[in-house]
Write a protein that holds these residues in place. Sequence first.
Motif, PDB file in Angstrom:
ATOM      1  N   PHE A  38      31.957  16.521  36.597  1.00 48.51           N
ATOM      2  CA  PHE A  38      31.876  16.945  37.890  1.00 48.51           C
ATOM      3  C   PHE A  38      31.761  16.079  38.971  1.00 48.51           C
ATOM      4  CE2 PHE A  38      31.757  20.082  35.229  1.00 48.51           C
ATOM      5  CZ  PHE A  38      32.980  21.244  35.847  1.00 48.51           C
ATOM      6  N   ALA A  39      32.070  16.152  39.618  1.00 45.87           N
ATOM      7  CA  ALA A  39      30.975  15.267  41.121  1.00 45.87           C
ATOM      8  C   ALA A  39      31.191  16.027  42.684  1.00 45.87           C
ATOM      9  CB  ALA A  39      31.403  13.760  41.873  1.00 45.87           C
ATOM     10  N   ALA A  40      29.628  15.924  43.400  1.00 43.34           N
ATOM     11  CA  ALA A  40      30.116  16.193  44.517  1.00 43.34           C
ATOM     12  C   ALA A  40      29.181  15.542  45.512  1.00 43.34           C
ATOM     13  CB  ALA A  40      28.920  17.905  44.711  1.00 43.34           C
ATOM     14  N   TYR A  41      29.949  15.861  46.556  1.00 41.25           N
ATOM     15  CA  TYR A  41      29.789  14.855  48.198  1.00 41.25           C
ATOM     16  C   TYR A  41      29.512  15.625  49.053  1.00 41.25           C
ATOM     17  CZ  TYR A  41      32.535  12.020  44.828  1.00 41.25           C
ATOM     18  OH  TYR A  41      33.180  11.563  43.785  1.00 41.25           O
ATOM     19  N   SER A  42      28.554  15.540  50.124  1.00 43.99           N
ATOM     20  CA  SER A  42      28.003  16.223  51.322  1.00 43.99           C
ATOM     21  C   SER A  42      29.615  16.790  52.064  1.00 43.99           C
ATOM     22  CB  SER A  42      27.610  15.535  52.675  1.00 43.99           C
ATOM     23  OG  SER A  42      27.163  16.128  53.787  1.00 43.99           O
ATOM     24  N   ALA A  43      30.180  17.268  52.575  1.00 48.07           N
ATOM     25  CA  ALA A  43      31.264  17.906  53.330  1.00 48.07           C
ATOM     26  C   ALA A  43      31.400  17.410  54.683  1.00 48.07           C
ATOM     27  CB  ALA A  43      31.641  19.314  53.255  1.00 48.07           C
ATOM     28  N   ALA A  44      31.013  16.426  55.574  1.00 49.67           N
ATOM     29  CA  ALA A  44      30.486  16.000  56.780  1.00 49.67           C
ATOM     30  C   ALA A  44      31.502  14.607  56.348  1.00 49.67           C
ATOM     31  CB  ALA A  44      29.102  16.187  57.072  1.00 49.67           C
TER      32      ALA A  44
ATOM     33  N   PHE B 262      39.909  11.213  51.467  1.00 47.38           N
ATOM     34  CA  PHE B 262      38.555  10.620  50.170  1.00 47.38           C
ATOM     35  C   PHE B 262      38.768  10.802  48.695  1.00 47.38           C
ATOM     36  CE2 PHE B 262      37.462  12.123  54.507  1.00 47.38           C
ATOM     37  CZ  PHE B 262      36.390  10.700  54.771  1.00 47.38           C
ATOM     38  N   ALA B 263      39.003   9.934  48.268  1.00 49.52           N
ATOM     39  CA  ALA B 263      39.232  10.820  46.900  1.00 49.52           C
ATOM     40  C   ALA B 263      38.498  11.260  46.140  1.00 49.52           C
ATOM     41  CB  ALA B 263      39.450   8.666  45.948  1.00 49.52           C
ATOM     42  N   VAL B 264      38.924  12.021  45.266  1.00 52.86           N
ATOM     43  CA  VAL B 264      38.694  13.492  44.799  1.00 52.86           C
ATOM     44  C   VAL B 264      38.143  12.663  43.410  1.00 52.86           C
ATOM     45  CG1 VAL B 264      38.647  15.205  42.954  1.00 52.86           C
ATOM     46  CG2 VAL B 264      39.622  15.080  44.787  1.00 52.86           C
ATOM     47  N   ALA B 265      37.752  11.271  42.876  1.00 54.78           N
ATOM     48  CA  ALA B 265      37.743  10.853  41.551  1.00 54.78           C
ATOM     49  C   ALA B 265      35.819  10.229  42.192  1.00 54.78           C
ATOM     50  CB  ALA B 265      38.391  10.240  41.141  1.00 54.78           C
ATOM     51  N   ASP B 266      35.623   9.718  43.555  1.00 48.04           N
ATOM     52  CA  ASP B 266      34.757   8.910  43.581  1.00 48.04           C
ATOM     53  C   ASP B 266      34.133   9.357  45.302  1.00 48.04           C
ATOM     54  OD1 ASP B 266      36.165   7.088  44.808  1.00 48.04           O
ATOM     55  OD2 ASP B 266      36.584   6.104  43.687  1.00 48.04           O
ATOM     56  N   GLY B 267      35.378  10.073  46.109  1.00 42.79           N
ATOM     57  CA  GLY B 267      34.682  10.749  47.232  1.00 42.79           C
ATOM     58  C   GLY B 267      35.124   9.606  48.243  1.00 42.79           C
ATOM     59  N   SER B 268      35.400   7.505  47.172  1.00 43.08           N
ATOM     60  CA  SER B 268      35.607   6.608  48.683  1.00 43.08           C
ATOM     61  C   SER B 268      37.351   7.454  49.490  1.00 43.08           C
ATOM     62  CB  SER B 268      35.991   5.770  47.780  1.00 43.08           C
ATOM     63  OG  SER B 268      37.336   6.155  47.355  1.00 43.08           O
ATOM     64  N   MET B 269      37.133   6.569  50.626  1.00 43.83           N
ATOM     65  CA  MET B 269      37.835   6.564  51.651  1.00 43.83           C
ATOM     66  C   MET B 269      39.787   6.310  51.120  1.00 43.83           C
ATOM     67  SD  MET B 269      39.182   5.180  54.679  1.00 43.83           S
ATOM     68  CE  MET B 269      38.990   3.965  54.133  1.00 43.83           C
ATOM     69  N   THR B 270      39.784   7.124  51.585  1.00 41.43           N
ATOM     70  CA  THR B 270      41.663   6.145  50.576  1.00 41.43           C
ATOM     71  C   THR B 270      42.246   6.484  52.526  1.00 41.43           C
ATOM     72  OG1 THR B 270      42.250   8.085  50.400  1.00 41.43           O
ATOM     73  CG2 THR B 270      41.705   7.475  48.871  1.00 41.43           C
ATOM     74  N   GLN B 271      42.134   7.010  53.261  1.00 44.32           N
ATOM     75  CA  GLN B 271      43.011   6.925  54.985  1.00 44.32           C
ATOM     76  C   GLN B 271      41.933   6.953  56.081  1.00 44.32           C
ATOM     77  OE1 GLN B 271      46.074   8.645  55.278  1.00 44.32           O
ATOM     78  NE2 GLN B 271      46.295   9.903  57.175  1.00 44.32           N
ATOM     79  N   GLY B 272      41.788   6.143  57.098  1.00 49.92           N
ATOM     80  CA  GLY B 272      40.614   6.252  57.656  1.00 49.92           C
ATOM     81  C   GLY B 272      41.330   7.205  59.408  1.00 49.92           C
ATOM     82  N   PRO B 273      40.683   7.240  60.289  1.00 52.05           N
ATOM     83  CA  PRO B 273      40.041   6.367  61.377  1.00 52.05           C
ATOM     84  C   PRO B 273      38.444   6.129  60.040  1.00 52.05           C
ATOM     85  CG  PRO B 273      40.131   8.406  62.007  1.00 52.05           C
ATOM     86  CD  PRO B 273      40.777   8.532  60.893  1.00 52.05           C
ATOM     87  N   ALA B 274      37.973   7.117  59.572  1.00 52.66           N
ATOM     88  CA  ALA B 274      36.974   6.992  58.666  1.00 52.66           C
ATOM     89  C   ALA B 274      36.189   5.300  58.013  1.00 52.66           C
ATOM     90  CB  ALA B 274      36.650   7.772  57.905  1.00 52.66           C
ATOM     91  N   THR B 275      36.000   4.629  58.105  1.00 47.50           N
ATOM     92  CA  THR B 275      35.805   3.150  57.745  1.00 47.50           C
ATOM     93  C   THR B 275      34.476   3.328  55.952  1.00 47.50           C
ATOM     94  OG1 THR B 275      33.632   2.282  58.778  1.00 47.50           O
ATOM     95  CG2 THR B 275      35.936   2.404  59.723  1.00 47.50           C
ATOM     96  N   THR B 276      34.061   4.388  55.832  1.00 47.43           N
ATOM     97  CA  THR B 276      33.228   4.710  55.081  1.00 47.43           C
ATOM     98  C   THR B 276      33.090   6.259  53.931  1.00 47.43           C
ATOM     99  OG1 THR B 276      31.708   6.439  55.376  1.00 47.43           O
ATOM    100  CG2 THR B 276      31.215   2.950  55.550  1.00 47.43           C
ATOM    101  N   GLY B 277      32.757   6.036  52.564  1.00 47.15           N
ATOM    102  CA  GLY B 277      33.116   7.460  51.880  1.00 47.15           C
ATOM    103  C   GLY B 277      32.821   8.216  52.256  1.00 47.15           C
TER     104      GLY B 277
END
Length: 145
Positions: free
Chosen positions: A82-88, A113-128
């Motif tokens: 399991f992993a968790a991230y801020s929803a913001a 964003f990727a489920v696996a690690d929260g990384s950005m996979t498509q912008g316009p966001a530039t970070t995960g």
Amino acid sequence: MKPSHRQALARALSRRTVLRGAGAAGVAAAGVGVTACSGPDEHNPRLPDPNAQATIAKSAVPEGSGVIVGEFVVTQPEKGEFAAYSAACPHQGCNVTDVVGDTIQCACHGSQFAVADGSMTQGPATTGLTPATVTEDGDELQLTA
């Protein structure tokens, strides 16, 4: 004494010019207000709530995907992990809206964003997404910012 046609026309034009100028000033002032109230952006996004907490049953988190619970996205990329991230969303601070398969989606501007690690996979966001803490407690997950 009745004003001449020329004098009446000059007054009407003068009044129109003043009103037109006032209207333009009002539009300009409204534009400044919109800019000032446009909300967070990528350089100053809404930050995740540092006091956010949530609890969810492990069984409620689909394997290979995830769910949104309060201020968090909780995922299960592999069975029992399991992993968790801020929803913001880091782009402009909107909360992400959906988890479809292995992709976390923000409907505001289309970031993904990727489920696996929260990384950005498509912008316009530039970070995960900002990681959160997941603590397993029996059949439940405790989520904290």
